[in-house]
Design a protein around this motif. Structure first.
Motif, short mmCIF file in Angstrom:
data_model
loop_
_atom_site.label_atom_id
_atom_site.label_comp_id
_atom_site.label_asym_id
_atom_site.label_seq_id
_atom_site.Cartn_x
_atom_site.Cartn_y
_atom_site.Cartn_z
N GLU A 349 0.85 -1.20 0.00
CA GLU A 349 0.00 0.00 0.00
C GLU A 349 0.88 1.24 0.00
O GLU A 349 1.65 1.47 0.93
CB GLU A 349 -0.92 -0.01 1.22
CG GLU A 349 -1.92 -1.14 1.15
CD GLU A 349 -2.89 -1.16 2.31
OE1 GLU A 349 -2.52 -1.69 3.38
OE2 GLU A 349 -4.01 -0.65 2.15
N ASP A 350 0.78 1.99 -1.08
CA ASP A 350 1.61 3.19 -1.20
C ASP A 350 0.74 4.37 -1.58
O ASP A 350 -0.48 4.22 -1.79
CB ASP A 350 2.73 2.96 -2.24
CG ASP A 350 3.97 3.76 -1.90
OD1 ASP A 350 3.86 4.76 -1.16
OD2 ASP A 350 5.06 3.41 -2.40
N ARG A 351 1.35 5.54 -1.64
CA ARG A 351 0.63 6.77 -1.99
C ARG A 351 1.63 7.76 -2.56
O ARG A 351 2.84 7.52 -2.52
CB ARG A 351 -0.06 7.36 -0.76
CG ARG A 351 0.87 7.69 0.40
CD ARG A 351 0.09 8.01 1.66
NE ARG A 351 -0.92 7.00 1.95
CZ ARG A 351 -0.68 5.82 2.52
NH1 ARG A 351 0.57 5.50 2.89
NH2 ARG A 351 -1.64 4.95 2.73
N VAL A 352 1.10 8.86 -3.06
CA VAL A 352 1.97 9.87 -3.65
C VAL A 352 2.83 10.52 -2.56
O VAL A 352 2.36 10.76 -1.45
CB VAL A 352 1.11 10.91 -4.38
CG1 VAL A 352 1.92 12.12 -4.77
CG2 VAL A 352 0.49 10.27 -5.62
N GLY A 353 4.10 10.75 -2.88
CA GLY A 353 5.04 11.32 -1.91
C GLY A 353 5.78 12.52 -2.45
O GLY A 353 5.57 12.94 -3.60
N LEU A 354 6.64 13.07 -1.61
CA LEU A 354 7.24 14.36 -1.94
C LEU A 354 8.69 14.30 -2.42
O LEU A 354 9.30 15.34 -2.69
CB LEU A 354 7.11 15.30 -0.74
CG LEU A 354 5.66 15.69 -0.44
CD1 LEU A 354 5.58 16.57 0.79
CD2 LEU A 354 4.99 16.37 -1.64
N GLY A 355 9.24 13.09 -2.52
CA GLY A 355 10.60 13.02 -3.07
C GLY A 355 11.62 12.56 -2.05
O GLY A 355 11.28 12.10 -0.95
N ALA A 356 12.88 12.69 -2.44
CA ALA A 356 13.98 12.14 -1.66
C ALA A 356 14.32 13.02 -0.46
O ALA A 356 14.03 14.21 -0.45
CB ALA A 356 15.19 12.01 -2.58
N SER A 357 14.94 12.40 0.55
CA SER A 357 15.41 13.18 1.70
C SER A 357 16.74 12.64 2.20
O SER A 357 17.02 11.43 2.08
CB SER A 357 14.38 13.14 2.82
OG SER A 357 14.06 11.80 3.13
#
Ligand code: DP6
Length: 359
Positions: A349-357
């Protein structure tokens, strides 16, 4: 040459050793990159949702050396992994002109994925972007404070692209465009850029449940698949359609029209596989259960008026995309009706995310 912007300024510092860690997500394309030319340049523009839970964490340690050539060791989950070395040597060769310190250090690359190695989820996007970001952090140290946040991310994406095309879309989120497109300001072939226009709230926190249908080695790698687009009878039409689909998406993202979104995204997925089935030689990466799942999704949508839809990457797994406010009906449906078509019932289960950190 536009690439020249990524040649580094003179390094002002020198470090005998150090280490840096980045966590970078995977991404799922809505309009697909399929076909490339010259040095990893895309034949059409693509756009993807950056994911959140599927990610790679990479620690890069470096020690100064005086020997010639590239020197590195790769560890996956703590175990030496020599299988990745050819891809990394090729990556280092491609980026050496832009990262002239590479031969000055012996590197230890320790990497792990949040998803199982055998899941069939491509780790090249998250893996190459995590490694590119680590190398950028080393370069930043060497440069002192001469590089801005924007320059850092653009060059990280540029380098990641040279490792694996889709990796350039994993540095940032939530929606990333790669490939020059006349309707999208700032879009270009060299690196991924944030989608610059309005995105309707229907698409915020969009959900992606990845159904793991087949965990086996792919018969044909993505790189080989891209190669088959060179003499593909439908190539030019495909590139034109992809660019047109991206143009249509601009209006869809703005209006929040989920019906048009579904039609476009599913058509893109099937066109990608249609290209594989009409390549010379032809091949099929979908499995019988991929089609079972697709048919069940269509049935469910018809019966419930839900807005779930599917997309595919270059494999048999199915990404089920749906708005967050439909989770309460879609998740039980996935568990009761779709999970049985997955290997060992497994899905992520995944969702949209904001990128690398940086870790
Ligand atoms: C079907 O980025 O894995 O996932 O550049 O050869 O490393 P290389 O290929 P890769 O291709 C991904 C293709 C795709 C569609 C997409 O992500 O846009």
């Amino acid at each position: 040459m536009p690439e020249a912007q990524f040649l580094p300024k003179k390094y002002s510092n020198q470090f005998p050793e150090g280490s840096v860690t980045w966590k970078s997500p995977s991404n799922i394309a809505l309009v697909k990159y399929w076909g490339k030319f010259e040095h990893q340049l895309p034949c059409n523009a693509s756009v993807s949702f950056t994911l959140s839970n599927c990610h790679t964490t990479t620690k890069l340690s470096y020690n100064i050396k005086s020997t010639e050539g590239f020197e590195f060791e790769v560890y996956l989950d703590g175990e030496r992994e020599t299988g990745f070395e050819p891809k990394i040597i090729q990556f280092f060769e491609r980026i050496e002109a832009y990262m002239p310190f590479l031969k000055n250090y012996a590197f230890r690359i320790e990497t792990s994925n949040s998803f199982p190695h055998s899941s069939g989820i491509a780790s090249s996007a998250s893996g190459m972007s995590a490694l590119a970001l680590c190398l950028m952090s080393v370069e930043k140290e060497l440069l002192g404070e001469q590089i801005s946040e924007t320059e850092f991310k653009q060059k990280a994406s540029f380098l990641a692209r040279l490792g694996s095309g889709s990796a350039c879309r994993s540095v940032e989120g939530p929606l990333i465009v790669w490939g020059e497109h006349p309707q999208i300001e700032g879009s270009n072939d060299l690196f991924g850029t944030k989608y610059p226009y309005d995105i309707h709230p229907n698409f915020s926190n969009y959900q992606d449940t990845i159904l793991l249908v087949d965990k086996g080695e792919k018969q044909v790698s993505s790189t080989a698949g891209h190669g088959l687009m060179r003499d593909h009878p439908y190539a030019e039409d495909r590139f034109g359609t992809a660019n047109l689909n991206l143009k249509k998406l601009v209006n869809i993202f703005k209006s929040g029209d989920l019906k048009s979104f579904i039609e476009l995204v599913e058509s893109e997925a099937l066109q990608l596989h249609g290209m594989m089935m009409t390549s010379v030689p032809y091949y099929i990466l979908m499995k019988p259960n991929t089609l079972e799942i697709i048919n069940r999704i269509w049935q469910f949508r018809k019966e419930n008026g839900s807005h779930l839809c599917f997309t595919l990457d270059a494999g048999a797994n199915v990404h089920v995309l749906y708005p967050e406010n439909e989770s309460s009906i879609v998740v039980p449906f996935i568990k009761s009706e779709l999970a049985k078509f997955c290997k060992n019932g497994s899905f992520i289960e995944d969702r949209v995310g904001l990128g690398a950190s940086q870790v």
